[in-house]
Design a protein around this motif. Structure first.
Motif, PDB file in Angstrom:
ATOM      1  N   UNK A   1      -1.215  -0.098  -2.211  1.00 24.61           N
ATOM      2  CA  UNK A   1      -0.206  -0.727  -1.356  1.00 24.61           C
ATOM      3  C   UNK A   1       0.746   0.324  -0.785  1.00 24.61           C
ATOM      4  N   UNK A   2       1.070   0.176   0.480  1.00 33.07           N
ATOM      5  CA  UNK A   2       1.963   1.125   1.152  1.00 33.07           C
ATOM      6  C   UNK A   2       3.338   0.490   1.322  1.00 33.07           C
ATOM      7  N   UNK A   3       4.391   1.099   0.779  1.00 36.11           N
ATOM      8  CA  UNK A   3       5.739   0.536   0.976  1.00 36.11           C
ATOM      9  C   UNK A   3       6.109   0.475   2.460  1.00 36.11           C
ATOM     10  N   UNK A   4       6.746  -0.617   2.838  1.00 34.62           N
ATOM     11  CA  UNK A   4       7.141  -0.793   4.238  1.00 34.62           C
ATOM     12  C   UNK A   4       8.030   0.356   4.704  1.00 34.62           C
ATOM     13  N   UNK A   5       8.882   0.860   3.813  1.00 35.42           N
ATOM     14  CA  UNK A   5       9.802   1.927   4.238  1.00 35.42           C
ATOM     15  C   UNK A   5       9.111   3.272   4.432  1.00 35.42           C
ATOM     16  N   UNK A   6       7.797   3.333   4.160  1.00 36.02           N
ATOM     17  CA  UNK A   6       7.035   4.549   4.427  1.00 36.02           C
ATOM     18  C   UNK A   6       6.380   4.513   5.811  1.00 36.02           C
ATOM     19  N   UNK A   7       6.538   3.407   6.516  1.00 31.77           N
ATOM     20  CA  UNK A   7       5.953   3.297   7.858  1.00 31.77           C
ATOM     21  C   UNK A   7       6.782   4.121   8.832  1.00 31.77           C
ATOM     22  N   UNK A   8       6.114   5.001   9.576  1.00 29.83           N
ATOM     23  CA  UNK A   8       6.780   5.875  10.543  1.00 29.83           C
ATOM     24  C   UNK A   8       6.991   5.149  11.862  1.00 29.83           C
TER      25      UNK A   8
ATOM     26  N   UNK B   1      -9.954  -8.640  -4.412  1.00 27.93           N
ATOM     27  CA  UNK B   1      -9.156  -9.868  -4.389  1.00 27.93           C
ATOM     28  C   UNK B   1      -7.773  -9.474  -4.869  1.00 27.93           C
ATOM     29  N   UNK B   2      -6.851  -9.321  -3.938  1.00 29.18           N
ATOM     30  CA  UNK B   2      -5.534  -8.792  -4.298  1.00 29.18           C
ATOM     31  C   UNK B   2      -4.429  -9.666  -3.692  1.00 29.18           C
ATOM     32  N   UNK B   3      -3.264  -9.586  -4.318  1.00 29.94           N
ATOM     33  CA  UNK B   3      -2.054 -10.197  -3.764  1.00 29.94           C
ATOM     34  C   UNK B   3      -1.097  -9.056  -3.437  1.00 29.94           C
ATOM     35  N   UNK B   4      -0.643  -9.008  -2.207  1.00 27.43           N
ATOM     36  CA  UNK B   4       0.201  -7.906  -1.746  1.00 27.43           C
ATOM     37  C   UNK B   4       1.639  -8.129  -2.234  1.00 27.43           C
ATOM     38  N   UNK B   5       2.190  -7.202  -3.020  1.00 25.93           N
ATOM     39  CA  UNK B   5       3.586  -7.362  -3.478  1.00 25.93           C
ATOM     40  C   UNK B   5       4.561  -7.326  -2.300  1.00 25.93           C
ATOM     41  N   UNK B   6       5.694  -7.989  -2.473  1.00 25.99           N
ATOM     42  CA  UNK B   6       6.726  -7.966  -1.444  1.00 25.99           C
ATOM     43  C   UNK B   6       7.163  -6.553  -1.110  1.00 25.99           C
ATOM     44  N   UNK B   7       7.418  -6.293   0.161  1.00 25.78           N
ATOM     45  CA  UNK B   7       7.878  -4.978   0.587  1.00 25.78           C
ATOM     46  C   UNK B   7       6.789  -3.951   0.729  1.00 25.78           C
ATOM     47  N   UNK B   8       5.507  -4.385   0.619  1.00 26.54           N
ATOM     48  CA  UNK B   8       4.395  -3.445   0.759  1.00 26.54           C
ATOM     49  C   UNK B   8       3.365  -4.013   1.734  1.00 26.54           C
ATOM     50  N   UNK B   9       2.366  -3.177   2.066  1.00 27.75           N
ATOM     51  CA  UNK B   9       1.340  -3.534   3.047  1.00 27.75           C
ATOM     52  C   UNK B   9      -0.031  -3.149   2.522  1.00 27.75           C
ATOM     53  N   UNK B  10      -1.039  -3.947   2.893  1.00 28.06           N
ATOM     54  CA  UNK B  10      -2.441  -3.634   2.598  1.00 28.06           C
ATOM     55  C   UNK B  10      -3.046  -3.085   3.885  1.00 28.06           C
ATOM     56  N   UNK B  11      -3.517  -1.837   3.847  1.00 25.79           N
ATOM     57  CA  UNK B  11      -3.965  -1.128   5.043  1.00 25.79           C
ATOM     58  C   UNK B  11      -5.473  -0.899   5.023  1.00 25.79           C
ATOM     59  N   UNK B  12      -6.101  -1.074   6.183  1.00 22.61           N
ATOM     60  CA  UNK B  12      -7.531  -0.795   6.301  1.00 22.61           C
ATOM     61  C   UNK B  12      -7.803  -0.153   7.660  1.00 22.61           C
ATOM     62  N   UNK B  13      -8.813   0.741   7.678  1.00 24.60           N
ATOM     63  CA  UNK B  13      -9.233   1.344   8.932  1.00 24.60           C
ATOM     64  C   UNK B  13     -10.193   0.417   9.668  1.00 24.60           C
TER      65      UNK B  13
END
Length: 256
Positions: free
Chosen positions: A216-223, A184-196
């Motif tokens: 959480x993965x920062x949006x600016x790390x998205x290729x 049960x999480x809240x995703x911080x602004x500027x990040x993403x919750x990723x699942x396969x």
């Protein structure tokens, strides 16, 4: 009146027997020069093409070799996906349901020690053409939560909920459940919750909840976004989209 015969300039070509060493030497020079120039032009053209392909791969579309089954059945081991690096360049941001490639350094993996620069350069060039496995810090996953979302698993029917709405994840690997790990999480602004998509075979945001960054993965790390399948030819086409997240509103937004 000068009657002395003027010496005539000799025609040296008439004195060279056919096939003589001097004649053949001179005849070989232009052909050698032409062959040398031809090879130089070929090498120069090849270098220009290689640089062009690498630039295109680095800034526009990059082939990406799928090394594991974490995204089955959407993506299979050995697939080459074409990653659209322009998808998020002009103000657009990743959306729920997007399949993206990202650099997991600092979120999925810790900082790694620098590798041999020559080896790294060669491997990077091969990976950028889809000829080698991607860097160990590169991952491909699906965006399930964006900044501000509350993502919960699971509801009474075993489904993931995003902002109170259950998600019917039609892309999940056959037989998989949305998650065996409750969260049960809240995703911080500027990040993403990723699942396969193959949840029982995927190390994703769930596995890093207790670590710095909380998975959480920062949006600016998205290729980029994985938009197309380029190989094998039997799977050529667009990466299947999903309507699973349609209608989910972002907290604080009247329009979702």
């Amino acid at each position: 009146m000068d009657t002395e015969a003027k010496p005539q300039e000799r025609d040296r070509s008439s004195e060279l027997p056919e096939g003589s060493e001097e004649g053949s030497r001179f005849s070989r020079i232009p052909s050698r020069f032409a062959a040398s120039m031809s090879w130089r032009r070929t090498l120069a053209l090849g270098a220009v093409c290689a640089v062009g392909v690498l630039l295109f791969s680095n800034f526009v579309v990059q082939p990406f070799l799928i090394p594991s089954g974490s995204m089955e059945s959407t993506l299979q081991v050995g697939d080459r996906v074409l990653v659209n690096k322009m998808a998020y360049r002009f103000g657009s941001v990743p959306q729920r349901g997007d399949v993206v490639v990202f650099d997991g350094t600092g979120s999925f993996v810790q900082e790694t020690s620098p590798e041999n620069p020559v080896t790294g350069l060669l491997h990077g060039a091969a990976a950028s053409l889809g000829l080698a496995e991607p860097a160990e810090t590169d991952f491909v996953k699906r965006v399930v939560g964006v900044g501000g979302d509350r993502v919960v698993c699971c509801d009474k029917r075993g489904r993931v909920e995003v902002n109170g709405r259950p998600v019917n994840e039609d892309y999940l690997f056959a037989g998989d459940v949305p998650s065996r790990v409750p969260f049960d999480i809240v995703v911080p602004g500027g990040t993403l919750w990723m699942m396969g998509d193959h949840r029982s075979n995927s190390r994703d945001s769930r596995d890093h909840l207790g670590e710095p960054g909380g998975g959480m993965v920062p949006v600016d790390k998205v290729i980029g976004r994985a938009d197309w399948l380029g190989w094998p030819l039997s799977r050529l086409g667009s990466v299947p989209g999903t309507a699973a997240f349609d209608g989910i509103r972002t907290p604080g937004s009247a329009h979702g």
